[in-house]
Motif scaffolding. Structure first.
Motif, mmCIF file in Angstrom:
data_model
loop_
_atom_site.group_PDB
_atom_site.id
_atom_site.type_symbol
_atom_site.label_atom_id
_atom_site.label_comp_id
_atom_site.label_asym_id
_atom_site.label_seq_id
_atom_site.Cartn_x
_atom_site.Cartn_y
_atom_site.Cartn_z
ATOM 1 N N ILE A 173 0.932 -1.629 -0.084
ATOM 2 C CA ILE A 173 -0.005 0.053 0.056
ATOM 3 C C ILE A 173 0.885 1.459 -0.165
ATOM 4 O O ILE A 173 0.530 2.197 -0.716
ATOM 5 N N ASP A 174 1.830 1.273 0.929
ATOM 6 C CA ASP A 174 2.727 2.455 1.007
ATOM 7 C C ASP A 174 3.708 2.700 0.081
ATOM 8 O O ASP A 174 3.973 3.886 -0.320
ATOM 9 N N HIS A 175 4.106 1.644 -0.804
ATOM 10 C CA HIS A 175 5.418 1.751 -1.823
ATOM 11 C C HIS A 175 4.960 1.550 -3.324
ATOM 12 O O HIS A 175 5.486 2.013 -4.247
ATOM 13 N N TYR A 176 3.767 0.728 -3.288
ATOM 14 C CA TYR A 176 3.324 0.305 -4.584
ATOM 15 C C TYR A 176 1.931 0.815 -4.888
ATOM 16 O O TYR A 176 1.381 0.534 -6.226
ATOM 17 N N TYR A 177 1.322 1.212 -4.149
ATOM 18 C CA TYR A 177 -0.079 2.009 -4.295
ATOM 19 C C TYR A 177 -1.055 0.868 -4.513
ATOM 20 O O TYR A 177 -1.983 1.309 -5.416
ATOM 21 N N PHE A 178 -1.202 -0.223 -4.203
ATOM 22 C CA PHE A 178 -2.103 -1.195 -4.490
ATOM 23 C C PHE A 178 -2.474 -2.065 -2.942
ATOM 24 O O PHE A 178 -1.534 -2.371 -2.461
ATOM 25 N N ARG A 179 -3.594 -2.636 -3.224
ATOM 26 C CA ARG A 179 -3.917 -3.602 -1.971
ATOM 27 C C ARG A 179 -4.636 -4.691 -2.707
ATOM 28 O O ARG A 179 -5.777 -4.622 -3.393
ATOM 29 N N PRO A 180 -4.103 -5.790 -2.518
ATOM 30 C CA PRO A 180 -4.647 -7.105 -2.964
ATOM 31 C C PRO A 180 -6.095 -7.342 -2.627
ATOM 32 O O PRO A 180 -6.574 -7.099 -1.524
ATOM 33 N N VAL A 181 -7.011 -7.836 -3.582
ATOM 34 C CA VAL A 181 -8.429 -8.066 -2.975
ATOM 35 C C VAL A 181 -8.404 -9.824 -3.172
ATOM 36 O O VAL A 181 -8.178 -10.326 -4.512
ATOM 37 N N ARG A 182 -8.891 -10.426 -1.915
ATOM 38 C CA ARG A 182 -8.939 -11.814 -2.143
ATOM 39 C C ARG A 182 -10.036 -12.222 -3.089
ATOM 40 O O ARG A 182 -11.057 -11.782 -3.168
ATOM 41 N N ASN A 183 -9.516 -13.320 -3.942
ATOM 42 C CA ASN A 183 -10.386 -13.754 -4.961
ATOM 43 C C ASN A 183 -11.008 -15.078 -4.586
ATOM 44 O O ASN A 183 -12.312 -15.585 -4.615
ATOM 45 N N LYS A 184 -10.235 -16.006 -4.107
ATOM 46 C CA LYS A 184 -10.825 -17.261 -3.772
ATOM 47 C C LYS A 184 -9.860 -17.796 -2.596
ATOM 48 O O LYS A 184 -8.656 -17.435 -2.400
ATOM 49 N N VAL A 206 -0.110 -33.403 14.638
ATOM 50 C CA VAL A 206 -1.490 -32.657 15.022
ATOM 51 C C VAL A 206 -1.817 -32.103 13.706
ATOM 52 O O VAL A 206 -1.052 -31.407 13.017
ATOM 53 N N PRO A 207 -3.056 -32.169 13.146
ATOM 54 C CA PRO A 207 -3.518 -31.545 11.777
ATOM 55 C C PRO A 207 -3.304 -30.037 11.840
ATOM 56 O O PRO A 207 -3.211 -29.490 12.946
ATOM 57 N N ILE A 208 -3.175 -29.368 10.893
ATOM 58 C CA ILE A 208 -2.998 -27.959 10.777
ATOM 59 C C ILE A 208 -4.283 -27.398 9.697
ATOM 60 O O ILE A 208 -4.603 -28.422 8.679
ATOM 61 N N ILE A 209 -4.345 -26.229 9.326
ATOM 62 C CA ILE A 209 -5.315 -25.723 8.432
ATOM 63 C C ILE A 209 -4.459 -25.045 7.435
ATOM 64 O O ILE A 209 -3.822 -24.008 7.779
ATOM 65 N N GLN A 210 -4.699 -25.547 6.393
ATOM 66 C CA GLN A 210 -4.063 -25.159 5.111
ATOM 67 C C GLN A 210 -4.953 -24.477 4.375
ATOM 68 O O GLN A 210 -6.091 -24.645 3.802
ATOM 69 N N ILE A 211 -4.603 -22.870 3.949
ATOM 70 C CA ILE A 211 -5.426 -22.215 3.038
ATOM 71 C C ILE A 211 -4.766 -21.687 1.942
ATOM 72 O O ILE A 211 -3.555 -20.882 2.057
ATOM 73 N N GLU A 212 -4.969 -22.137 0.643
ATOM 74 C CA GLU A 212 -4.517 -21.589 -0.650
ATOM 75 C C GLU A 212 -5.443 -20.621 -0.967
ATOM 76 O O GLU A 212 -6.457 -20.920 -1.169
ATOM 77 N N SER A 213 -4.729 -19.302 -1.210
ATOM 78 C CA SER A 213 -5.590 -18.035 -1.600
ATOM 79 C C SER A 213 -4.817 -17.434 -3.050
ATOM 80 O O SER A 213 -3.847 -17.375 -3.056
ATOM 81 N N LEU A 214 -5.765 -16.763 -3.563
ATOM 82 C CA LEU A 214 -5.432 -16.110 -4.835
ATOM 83 C C LEU A 214 -5.930 -14.921 -4.684
ATOM 84 O O LEU A 214 -7.278 -14.500 -4.030
ATOM 85 N N ALA A 215 -5.387 -13.428 -4.860
ATOM 86 C CA ALA A 215 -5.783 -12.171 -4.502
ATOM 87 C C ALA A 215 -5.545 -11.437 -6.107
ATOM 88 O O ALA A 215 -4.411 -11.803 -6.603
ATOM 89 N N ASN A 216 -6.459 -10.547 -6.148
ATOM 90 C CA ASN A 216 -6.256 -9.979 -7.413
ATOM 91 C C ASN A 216 -6.026 -8.562 -7.130
ATOM 92 O O ASN A 216 -6.343 -7.837 -5.943
ATOM 93 N N HIS A 217 -5.556 -7.703 -8.261
ATOM 94 C CA HIS A 217 -5.822 -6.356 -8.325
ATOM 95 C C HIS A 217 -7.194 -5.813 -8.326
ATOM 96 O O HIS A 217 -7.991 -6.624 -8.419
ATOM 97 N N PRO A 218 -7.566 -4.652 -7.714
ATOM 98 C CA PRO A 218 -8.929 -4.253 -7.716
ATOM 99 C C PRO A 218 -9.341 -4.166 -9.313
ATOM 100 O O PRO A 218 -10.595 -4.430 -9.092
ATOM 101 N N GLY A 219 -8.550 -4.285 -9.979
ATOM 102 C CA GLY A 219 -9.004 -4.295 -11.477
ATOM 103 C C GLY A 219 -9.490 -5.552 -12.048
ATOM 104 O O GLY A 219 -10.020 -5.603 -13.069
ATOM 105 N N GLY A 220 -8.789 -6.736 -10.981
ATOM 106 C CA GLY A 220 -9.300 -8.179 -11.592
ATOM 107 C C GLY A 220 -8.147 -9.019 -12.119
ATOM 108 O O GLY A 220 -8.204 -10.090 -11.825
ATOM 109 N N SER A 221 -6.778 -8.278 -12.381
ATOM 110 C CA SER A 221 -5.586 -9.491 -12.703
ATOM 111 C C SER A 221 -5.118 -9.839 -11.589
ATOM 112 O O SER A 221 -4.932 -9.338 -10.375
ATOM 113 N N PRO A 222 -4.482 -11.534 -11.494
ATOM 114 C CA PRO A 222 -3.978 -11.691 -10.181
ATOM 115 C C PRO A 222 -2.686 -11.223 -9.650
ATOM 116 O O PRO A 222 -1.907 -10.792 -10.673
#
Length: 241
Positions: A173-184, A206-222
């Motif tokens: 946010i401070d240096h590249y002026y974008f904030r990723p938006v979680r897509n899935k 002991v099991p752990i929770i694995q979360i695989e996530s993809l975030a996009n630019h507000p405009g839509g590209s990953p």
């Protein structure tokens, strides 16, 4: 064969009894749970089965064995509610709930993408990515470790901003002026590898929770692909739509 099955079920039964007794306050924090002999008599079980039960609740973090004295009840932290939405950010979640937190950049590298990074970030095999491994803490206790990948073209010279690292999104946010938006996000219960087990300070069983996530630019590209591994005993996930 039937006897083996009965033994397996009995050690789980004893472990469940001990856990429920701790939860109900019958065995309080820093108090000793019943001895092996007492449990053997109570459940008419042999010592091997009782030791299996105690090993199980030890691995799950409910008790700590003290040589020659027995097992003592640990203070169990309440699970942290980890909120997942299109704009989820760990730092903001913790700040909003007044929870003391911190993070540590364990490792970073710049290199060619693997197949998962190519597919999710929609880049060619020749485009470089930054790959970061971040360990997060709650009250100085490790709660999650995340591997995050971002195309180099989106964050040129990213390493210049790693001094006094506190938050990846703050840098974006401070240096590249974008904030990723979680897509899935894809959730999966898995067993930790040796490295994650050591980082999260939990047994490999002991099991752990694995979360695989993809975030996009507000405009839509990953723009960000991440795989987080969360301690199951310290997290509960809230998914917002």
């Amino acid at each position: 064969m039937i006897k083996v099955r009965e033994d397996a079920l009995q050690h789980l039964e004893i472990a469940e009894y001990l856990i429920n007794s701790i939860r109900d306050g019958e065995f309080k924090v820093d108090e000793k749970i019943p001895s092996e002999n007492t449990l053997c008599r109570k459940f008419q079980a042999n010592r091997h089965i009782v030791r299996q039960a105690i090993a199980r609740i030890t691995n799950l973090g409910w008790v700590t064995p003290v040589q020659g004295k027995g097992c003592y009840v640990n203070r169990i932290s309440q699970p942290i509610q980890y909120e997942l939405s299109s704009k989820t950010r760990f730092t903001e979640n913790m700040d909003r709930n007044g929870i003391k937190h911190s993070c540590k950049l364990l490792h970073w590298e710049k290199g060619l993408p693997n197949e998962d990074e190519q597919e999710n970030l929609e880049i060619s095999h020749e485009e470089m990515v930054y790959r970061l491994e971040i360990l997060r803490f709650i009250d100085e206790k490790p709660i999650s470790v995340t591997t995050t990948s971002i195309p180099e073209k989106e964050v040129p010279d990213l390493e210049k901003h790693f001094k006094a690292f506190q938050s990846l999104y703050a840098i974006l946010i401070d240096h590249y002026y974008f904030r990723p938006v979680r897509n899935k996000s894809i959730f999966q219960a898995v067993l930790p590898g040796l490295k994650d087990s050591e980082l999260l300070e939990i047994p490999e069983s002991v099991p752990i929770i694995q979360i695989e996530s993809l975030a996009n630019h507000p405009g839509g590209s990953p723009v960000e692909y991440s795989v987080s591994r969360l301690r199951g005993d310290m997290n509960k996930c809230l998914v917002e739509f």
